[in-house]
Design a protein around this motif. Sequence first.
Motif, PDB file in Angstrom:
ATOM      1  N   VAL A   1       0.842  -1.191   0.000  1.00 14.12           N
ATOM      2  CA  VAL A   1       0.000   0.000   0.000  1.00 14.12           C
ATOM      3  C   VAL A   1       0.882   1.247   0.000  1.00 14.12           C
ATOM      4  O   VAL A   1       1.912   1.297   0.669  1.00 14.12           O
ATOM      5  CB  VAL A   1      -0.963   0.006   1.212  1.00 14.12           C
ATOM      6  CG1 VAL A   1      -0.206  -0.010   2.526  1.00 14.12           C
ATOM      7  CG2 VAL A   1      -1.909   1.216   1.159  1.00 14.12           C
ATOM      8  N   LEU A   2       0.456   2.222  -0.783  1.00 16.39           N
ATOM      9  CA  LEU A   2       1.118   3.526  -0.842  1.00 16.39           C
ATOM     10  C   LEU A   2       0.166   4.563  -0.254  1.00 16.39           C
ATOM     11  O   LEU A   2      -0.962   4.716  -0.732  1.00 16.39           O
ATOM     12  CB  LEU A   2       1.470   3.884  -2.287  1.00 16.39           C
ATOM     13  CG  LEU A   2       1.931   5.318  -2.540  1.00 16.39           C
ATOM     14  CD1 LEU A   2       3.246   5.602  -1.808  1.00 16.39           C
ATOM     15  CD2 LEU A   2       2.076   5.570  -4.040  1.00 16.39           C
ATOM     16  N   ILE A   3       0.618   5.275   0.775  1.00 15.71           N
ATOM     17  CA  ILE A   3      -0.176   6.333   1.389  1.00 15.71           C
ATOM     18  C   ILE A   3       0.357   7.669   0.901  1.00 15.71           C
ATOM     19  O   ILE A   3       1.542   7.973   1.070  1.00 15.71           O
ATOM     20  CB  ILE A   3      -0.089   6.273   2.924  1.00 15.71           C
ATOM     21  CG1 ILE A   3      -0.534   4.902   3.434  1.00 15.71           C
ATOM     22  CG2 ILE A   3      -0.932   7.366   3.562  1.00 15.71           C
ATOM     23  CD1 ILE A   3      -0.342   4.736   4.929  1.00 15.71           C
ATOM     24  N   LEU A   4      -0.520   8.454   0.299  1.00 15.66           N
ATOM     25  CA  LEU A   4      -0.151   9.800  -0.148  1.00 15.66           C
ATOM     26  C   LEU A   4      -0.642  10.795   0.892  1.00 15.66           C
ATOM     27  O   LEU A   4      -1.844  10.908   1.124  1.00 15.66           O
ATOM     28  CB  LEU A   4      -0.776  10.105  -1.511  1.00 15.66           C
ATOM     29  CG  LEU A   4      -0.454   9.110  -2.639  1.00 15.66           C
ATOM     30  CD1 LEU A   4      -1.079   9.582  -3.954  1.00 15.66           C
ATOM     31  CD2 LEU A   4       1.055   8.940  -2.794  1.00 15.66           C
ATOM     32  N   GLY A   5       0.293  11.485   1.523  1.00 16.41           N
ATOM     33  CA  GLY A   5      -0.071  12.386   2.606  1.00 16.41           C
ATOM     34  C   GLY A   5      -0.078  11.637   3.927  1.00 16.41           C
ATOM     35  O   GLY A   5       0.113  10.432   3.988  1.00 16.41           O
ATOM     36  N   ALA A   6      -0.309  12.382   5.009  1.00 21.81           N
ATOM     37  CA  ALA A   6      -0.288  11.771   6.339  1.00 21.81           C
ATOM     38  C   ALA A   6      -1.576  12.077   7.090  1.00 21.81           C
ATOM     39  O   ALA A   6      -1.571  12.276   8.297  1.00 21.81           O
ATOM     40  CB  ALA A   6       0.919  12.275   7.122  1.00 21.81           C
ATOM     41  N   GLY A   7      -2.702  12.100   6.365  1.00 17.76           N
ATOM     42  CA  GLY A   7      -3.994  12.398   6.982  1.00 17.76           C
ATOM     43  C   GLY A   7      -4.487  11.279   7.882  1.00 17.76           C
ATOM     44  O   GLY A   7      -4.080  10.124   7.757  1.00 17.76           O
ATOM     45  N   LYS A   8      -5.371  11.632   8.835  1.00 19.39           N
ATOM     46  CA  LYS A   8      -5.892  10.659   9.801  1.00 19.39           C
ATOM     47  C   LYS A   8      -6.700   9.555   9.116  1.00 19.39           C
ATOM     48  O   LYS A   8      -6.606   8.378   9.483  1.00 19.39           O
ATOM     49  CB  LYS A   8      -6.776  11.371  10.823  1.00 19.39           C
ATOM     50  CG  LYS A   8      -5.990  12.197  11.832  1.00 19.39           C
ATOM     51  CD  LYS A   8      -5.138  11.292  12.732  1.00 19.39           C
ATOM     52  CE  LYS A   8      -4.381  12.101  13.771  1.00 19.39           C
ATOM     53  NZ  LYS A   8      -3.504  11.234  14.601  1.00 19.39           N
ATOM     54  N   MET A   9      -7.522   9.924   8.123  1.00 21.77           N
ATOM     55  CA  MET A   9      -8.330   8.916   7.445  1.00 21.77           C
ATOM     56  C   MET A   9      -7.449   7.958   6.659  1.00 21.77           C
ATOM     57  O   MET A   9      -7.707   6.748   6.621  1.00 21.77           O
ATOM     58  CB  MET A   9      -9.345   9.583   6.517  1.00 21.77           C
ATOM     59  CG  MET A   9     -10.510  10.224   7.254  1.00 21.77           C
ATOM     60  SD  MET A   9     -11.521   9.007   8.138  1.00 21.77           S
ATOM     61  CE  MET A   9     -12.209   8.100   6.762  1.00 21.77           C
ATOM     62  N   SER A  10      -6.405   8.478   6.044  1.00 18.22           N
ATOM     63  CA  SER A  10      -5.464   7.617   5.331  1.00 18.22           C
ATOM     64  C   SER A  10      -4.804   6.646   6.297  1.00 18.22           C
ATOM     65  O   SER A  10      -4.667   5.450   6.018  1.00 18.22           O
ATOM     66  CB  SER A  10      -4.395   8.455   4.638  1.00 18.22           C
ATOM     67  OG  SER A  10      -4.956   9.210   3.598  1.00 18.22           O
TER      68      SER A  10
END
Length: 453
Positions: free
Chosen positions: A185-194
């Motif tokens: 998995v690649l997470i773009l950004g560091a948002g809470k929902m992500s």
Amino acid sequence: MEILTLGLNYKTAPVEIREKFTFSDDSTPRALHLLSQTKSVVECVILGTCNRTEIYIVCDQLHTGRFYTRNFLAEWFGVDRDSFQEHIYMKENDEAIEHLFRVTCGLDSMVMGETQILGQVRDAFFLAQKHQTTGTVFNTLFQQAITLAKRAHTETGIGQNAVSVSYAAIELGKKIFGTFEDKSVLILGAGKMSELTAKHLHANGVSQVRVANRTLERAQLLARKFQGDACTMDHLAEALLEADIVISSTGASGYVVTYEQLRPIMKQRKHRPLFMVDIAVPRDLDPRLHDLDNVYLYDIDDLEGIVESNLEERSREAERITGMISEEVVAFQNWLNTLGVVPLISALREKAFVIHGDAMRKIENKLPDLTERERHIIRKHTRGIINQLLHDPVVRLKELAVQKRGDEVLEMFSTIFALEEIIERRRQEADWEEEKKHAAGVKEKVMAAHSRE
């Protein structure tokens, strides 16, 4: 006997209040013991989760049960009684029984229909049972609640549909991949929902996590939570080439991944599917990505639509379970009503066999030459006569006790057979045992207070 529930949960108290009333795993056995020694308390179970703290008791009187259970909470947690009064709810008898059934079935949970609470109720009951703070009433009630919850989840679809955005993403991903094992998995950004969605994916078998962010430090902070690695957006093309799942929530003003950017990368991926979840508002992922072969793109509206549909489905299933609960409350109440019959039947049999014993002594006095075999035959057949005479009255008593005005029937039965003296004697013996138990509890509290000093 009366059944009482006292507690607070996510509906009645904010987290800063709930955290003050948390029983730790280590302290719960001692709390159970002290609560069981509290005046008026006959049986007790303590249920503690992140969203609720509840005390279930069987007490001899409701007003004393309410008073002493509130006192126990105040003393155990070292708070003033009035300080938590507005956050506490109390449920009595049928309402308390129904509440336990709803809690165990997941109908009172923050996420309706979740199954974790079933295990928590079961563990709380088993712990109380292990420490001998349950008895006839709660051993039956909690077993019935656990059995009902298992049946509710088996016979209905209450827990089959995702009711959060993050779980909806998991549900969609499973339709595409079948399993998340060996997927990255690649997470773009560091948002809470992500982060939350990535957490669920990781728990479901995702093996590799990479976080891409504008600043490397924040990317590294999040990546460490999943034993993953981090990069800046400058390495996005390489990260997209390797990923199976993309979750994006950057807060950028424009698209982070465009159609033109991803098209050549998909050719290099050689038809490997790419599952993309855009949780950002405004959107991070170009809607035209959906037109690329083997790209499965979902935005926040898609996920919320799934959640809304699933919530409606769970609500329909919850109505079915509510009907099941109503039936179980009646069944338990009927069983509970028959408990009032037990002392009467026991007293009646005691009286009958006292009379039988007197009669046998008179027979043996008048017929002293009887052999042991003859005495045994006479004793056996006369006991048989007594059992036959008692059978029908006992059966009818059980039937009448669960009907309306059952208490009046029990009282009349006691009067007809003149059982008041035996019942009063047994009640005094029980009260004496209760006083000894209470005295032991007071002594333990005094000793504990001295040890703290």
